[in-house]
Scaffold this active site. Structure first.
Site, mmCIF file in Angstrom:
data_model
loop_
_atom_site.group_PDB
_atom_site.id
_atom_site.type_symbol
_atom_site.label_atom_id
_atom_site.label_comp_id
_atom_site.label_asym_id
_atom_site.label_seq_id
_atom_site.Cartn_x
_atom_site.Cartn_y
_atom_site.Cartn_z
ATOM 1 N N THR A 182 0.866 -1.175 0.000
ATOM 2 C CA THR A 182 0.000 0.000 0.000
ATOM 3 C C THR A 182 0.903 1.225 0.000
ATOM 4 O O THR A 182 2.125 1.113 -0.189
ATOM 5 C CB THR A 182 -1.017 -0.071 1.170
ATOM 6 O OG1 THR A 182 -1.913 1.028 1.067
ATOM 7 C CG2 THR A 182 -0.360 -0.076 2.537
ATOM 8 N N LYS B 207 3.351 1.329 -3.984
ATOM 9 C CA LYS B 207 2.722 0.655 -5.121
ATOM 10 C C LYS B 207 3.510 0.798 -6.425
ATOM 11 O O LYS B 207 3.525 -0.127 -7.236
ATOM 12 C CB LYS B 207 1.287 1.160 -5.306
ATOM 13 C CG LYS B 207 0.341 0.667 -4.212
ATOM 14 C CD LYS B 207 -1.087 1.063 -4.524
ATOM 15 C CE LYS B 207 -2.020 0.553 -3.444
ATOM 16 N NZ LYS B 207 -3.428 0.845 -3.744
ATOM 17 N N GLY C 204 -10.970 11.873 -11.090
ATOM 18 C CA GLY C 204 -9.695 11.497 -10.472
ATOM 19 C C GLY C 204 -8.769 10.816 -11.460
ATOM 20 O O GLY C 204 -9.238 10.253 -12.475
ATOM 21 N N ALA C 205 -7.473 10.910 -11.189
ATOM 22 C CA ALA C 205 -6.479 10.268 -12.070
ATOM 23 C C ALA C 205 -5.307 9.741 -11.248
ATOM 24 O O ALA C 205 -4.200 9.623 -11.748
ATOM 25 C CB ALA C 205 -6.001 11.262 -13.126
ATOM 26 N N GLY C 206 -5.565 9.417 -9.977
ATOM 27 C CA GLY C 206 -4.520 8.856 -9.120
ATOM 28 C C GLY C 206 -4.430 7.344 -9.298
ATOM 29 O O GLY C 206 -4.902 6.798 -10.301
ATOM 30 N N GLY C 207 -3.845 6.679 -8.306
ATOM 31 C CA GLY C 207 -3.618 5.233 -8.398
ATOM 32 C C GLY C 207 -4.893 4.438 -8.582
ATOM 33 O O GLY C 207 -4.955 3.550 -9.447
ATOM 34 N N ALA C 208 -5.921 4.748 -7.787
ATOM 35 C CA ALA C 208 -7.172 3.980 -7.871
ATOM 36 C C ALA C 208 -7.841 4.220 -9.224
ATOM 37 O O ALA C 208 -8.313 3.277 -9.874
ATOM 38 C CB ALA C 208 -8.106 4.383 -6.730
ATOM 39 N N ASP D 143 -6.634 -3.718 -7.589
ATOM 40 C CA ASP D 143 -7.599 -2.649 -7.279
ATOM 41 C C ASP D 143 -8.695 -2.575 -8.349
ATOM 42 O O ASP D 143 -9.888 -2.554 -8.036
ATOM 43 C CB ASP D 143 -6.896 -1.289 -7.181
ATOM 44 C CG ASP D 143 -6.136 -1.129 -5.874
ATOM 45 O OD1 ASP D 143 -6.453 -1.857 -4.908
ATOM 46 O OD2 ASP D 143 -5.225 -0.283 -5.812
HETATM 47 P P1 NDP Z 1 -3.961 9.225 -5.110
HETATM 48 O O1 NDP Z 1 -3.326 10.132 -4.135
HETATM 49 O O2 NDP Z 1 -3.142 8.440 -6.044
HETATM 50 O O3 NDP Z 1 -5.007 10.080 -6.004
HETATM 51 C C1 NDP Z 1 -5.929 10.973 -5.414
HETATM 52 C C2 NDP Z 1 -6.847 11.537 -6.484
HETATM 53 O O4 NDP Z 1 -7.852 12.328 -5.834
HETATM 54 C C3 NDP Z 1 -6.156 12.468 -7.490
HETATM 55 O O5 NDP Z 1 -6.788 12.347 -8.733
HETATM 56 C C4 NDP Z 1 -6.408 13.852 -6.861
HETATM 57 O O6 NDP Z 1 -6.370 14.905 -7.818
HETATM 58 C C5 NDP Z 1 -7.821 13.660 -6.368
HETATM 59 N N1 NDP Z 1 -8.163 14.601 -5.303
HETATM 60 C C6 NDP Z 1 -7.818 14.523 -3.998
HETATM 61 N N2 NDP Z 1 -8.344 15.554 -3.313
HETATM 62 C C7 NDP Z 1 -9.043 16.306 -4.217
HETATM 63 C C8 NDP Z 1 -9.821 17.496 -4.122
HETATM 64 N N3 NDP Z 1 -9.996 18.125 -2.963
HETATM 65 N N4 NDP Z 1 -10.412 17.976 -5.242
HETATM 66 C C9 NDP Z 1 -10.264 17.333 -6.429
HETATM 67 N N5 NDP Z 1 -9.534 16.203 -6.587
HETATM 68 C C10 NDP Z 1 -8.937 15.683 -5.485
HETATM 69 O O7 NDP Z 1 -4.906 8.269 -4.228
HETATM 70 P P2 NDP Z 1 -5.477 6.831 -4.647
HETATM 71 O O8 NDP Z 1 -5.940 6.898 -6.048
HETATM 72 O O9 NDP Z 1 -4.533 5.782 -4.252
HETATM 73 O O10 NDP Z 1 -6.736 6.720 -3.651
HETATM 74 C C11 NDP Z 1 -7.911 7.454 -3.880
HETATM 75 C C12 NDP Z 1 -9.011 6.891 -2.995
HETATM 76 O O11 NDP Z 1 -9.305 5.562 -3.382
HETATM 77 C C13 NDP Z 1 -8.669 6.831 -1.498
HETATM 78 O O12 NDP Z 1 -9.781 7.295 -0.778
HETATM 79 C C14 NDP Z 1 -8.451 5.356 -1.249
HETATM 80 O O13 NDP Z 1 -8.794 4.979 0.068
HETATM 81 C C15 NDP Z 1 -9.443 4.751 -2.241
HETATM 82 N N6 NDP Z 1 -9.134 3.382 -2.609
HETATM 83 C C16 NDP Z 1 -10.121 2.465 -2.436
HETATM 84 C C17 NDP Z 1 -9.907 1.159 -2.760
HETATM 85 C C18 NDP Z 1 -11.004 0.181 -2.550
HETATM 86 O O14 NDP Z 1 -10.729 -1.025 -2.630
HETATM 87 N N7 NDP Z 1 -12.233 0.605 -2.309
HETATM 88 C C19 NDP Z 1 -8.618 0.685 -3.288
HETATM 89 C C20 NDP Z 1 -7.650 1.745 -3.488
HETATM 90 C C21 NDP Z 1 -7.915 3.043 -3.134
HETATM 91 P P3 NDP Z 1 -4.950 15.605 -8.190
HETATM 92 O O15 NDP Z 1 -4.282 14.697 -9.182
HETATM 93 O O16 NDP Z 1 -5.362 16.902 -8.773
HETATM 94 O O17 NDP Z 1 -4.192 15.736 -6.902
#
Ligand code: NDP
Length: 288
Positions: free
Chosen positions: A72, A76, A136-140, A112
């Site tokens: 985690t 990752k 969103g465009a993060g890991g998930a 995931d």
């Molecule tokens: P990352 O840090 O990789 O990505 C976060 C994303 O959220 C980015 O796209 C970020 O945008 C966006 N973001 C965060 N805050 C804001 C805001 N205030 N306004 C707009 N955009 C925002 O995190 P992960 O992708 O790893 O995780 C995201 C969520 O997914 C978490 O809550 C995690 O717990 C959940 N998750 C759930 C799983 C499940 O099995 N249910 C498995 C894995 C994750 P920007 O790029 O602009 O920063």
């Protein structure tokens, strides 16, 4: 001791989760419940591993004859370089959340997105042929986008606050999968296009303790024909999903995704069918 008595095995098979911070990760509760339900002599240990110690920790895992590892935050992406091979999806995503030792080789996978698709299937839903709007465009988001594309999604729009990250993800989808993808900057009160079949919040907005927050979209643009999903699992019923349900949409929470991705890990490490109901119950009870 009688000769014909079978030798006892006092050695448990070990699986570890490496992360930092990791203290509040509940995965172990679900895994241990699964091991117990199947009568398996396995243990799941949650280990705090600092970013700079990942290489040493993986070396230790090999020396300790671990069955596998879960990864985690913040490992990752970094963990990929220690793998001998990767699944197709993990190769495209460029990040892993589990690996298994097989004949001394480390095989990495990313469950995931697979968990997301399986959670949909459990509800009789599928990304196949669908137009999907991902916030969103993060890991998930990346894992979900890749698995939905590999599962036959028709088209994807990635809306991210940081536009460049959304564009990068759309490029990966277009160049590595058969799905068409475009990126847009996430605007205030963002309007969801009418022809969207599936809307996914793949950001951390709404995650406890900020459970009163929700993505800033125009909720009036949600239509009753849409399937609306959230990756946030704590709380399971987020403000985002509640608002979508008020507009008549079918909603899918992040808890199913969390359980489903755990099932893949369980089966990869044990070779035994995961007791889904027992594992889901244990996790739900823990999160309550
Ligand atoms: P990352 O840090 O990789 O990505 C976060 C994303 O959220 C980015 O796209 C970020 O945008 C966006 N973001 C965060 N805050 C804001 C805001 N205030 N306004 C707009 N955009 C925002 O995190 P992960 O992708 O790893 O995780 C995201 C969520 O997914 C978490 O809550 C995690 O717990 C959940 N998750 C759930 C799983 C499940 O099995 N249910 C498995 C894995 C994750 P920007 O790029 O602009 O920063």
């Amino acid at each position: 001791m009688s000769n014909n008595k079978q030798a006892k095995n006092y050695r448990a098979e070990l699986v570890c989760l490496f992360g930092d911070p990791v203290d509040d990760n509940p995965t172990g509760v679900m895994m241990e419940a699964g091991f117990r339900a199947c009568g398996l002599n396995y243990r799941y240990m949650t280990c705090k591993v600092k970013r700079e110690n990942l290489g040493d920790a993986i070396k230790a895992a090999r020396a300790l004859n671990l069955r596998g590892i879960g990864f985690t935050m913040p490992h990752k992406i970094d963990a990929v370089k220690y793998m001998d091979s990767l699944s197709q999806a993990a190769g495209i995503i460029g990040a892993i959340n589990i690996c298994v030792f097989q004949d001394g080789k480390l095989i990495g996978d990313n469950t995931d997105g697979k968990g997301f698709v399986l959670a949909l299937k459990d509800r009789g839903l599928s990304p196949e042929g669908k137009k999907i709007f991902i916030i969103g465009a993060g890991g998930a988001a990346k894992a979900i986008a890749v698995e939905c594309a590999l599962a036959g999604a028709r088209e994807m729009v990635i809306a991210n606050r940081t536009a460049a990250k959304g564009e990068e993800l759309a490029d990966v989808i277009c160049s590595r999968t058969p799905c068409k993808a475009t990126a847009v900057r996430l605007e205030n009160r963002h309007i969801i296009p009418k022809d969207t079949d599936m809307l996914i919040n793949a950001t951390s907005i709404g995650l406890a303790p900020d459970s009163d927050k929700r993505p800033d979209i125009d909720y009036a643009s949600i239509r009753s024909e849409m399937v609306v999903c959230d990756v946030v699992f704590c709380p399971a019923e987020t403000q985002f999903l509640k608002a979508a349900a008020e507009h008549g949409a079918i909603t899918v929470n992040g808890l199913g995704m969390l359980v489903s991705q755990g099932l893949f890990g369980f089966e990869l490490w044990t070779g035994v069918k995961a007791p889904q109901k027992k594992m889901a119950e244990a996790l739900t009870q823990e999160l309550e």
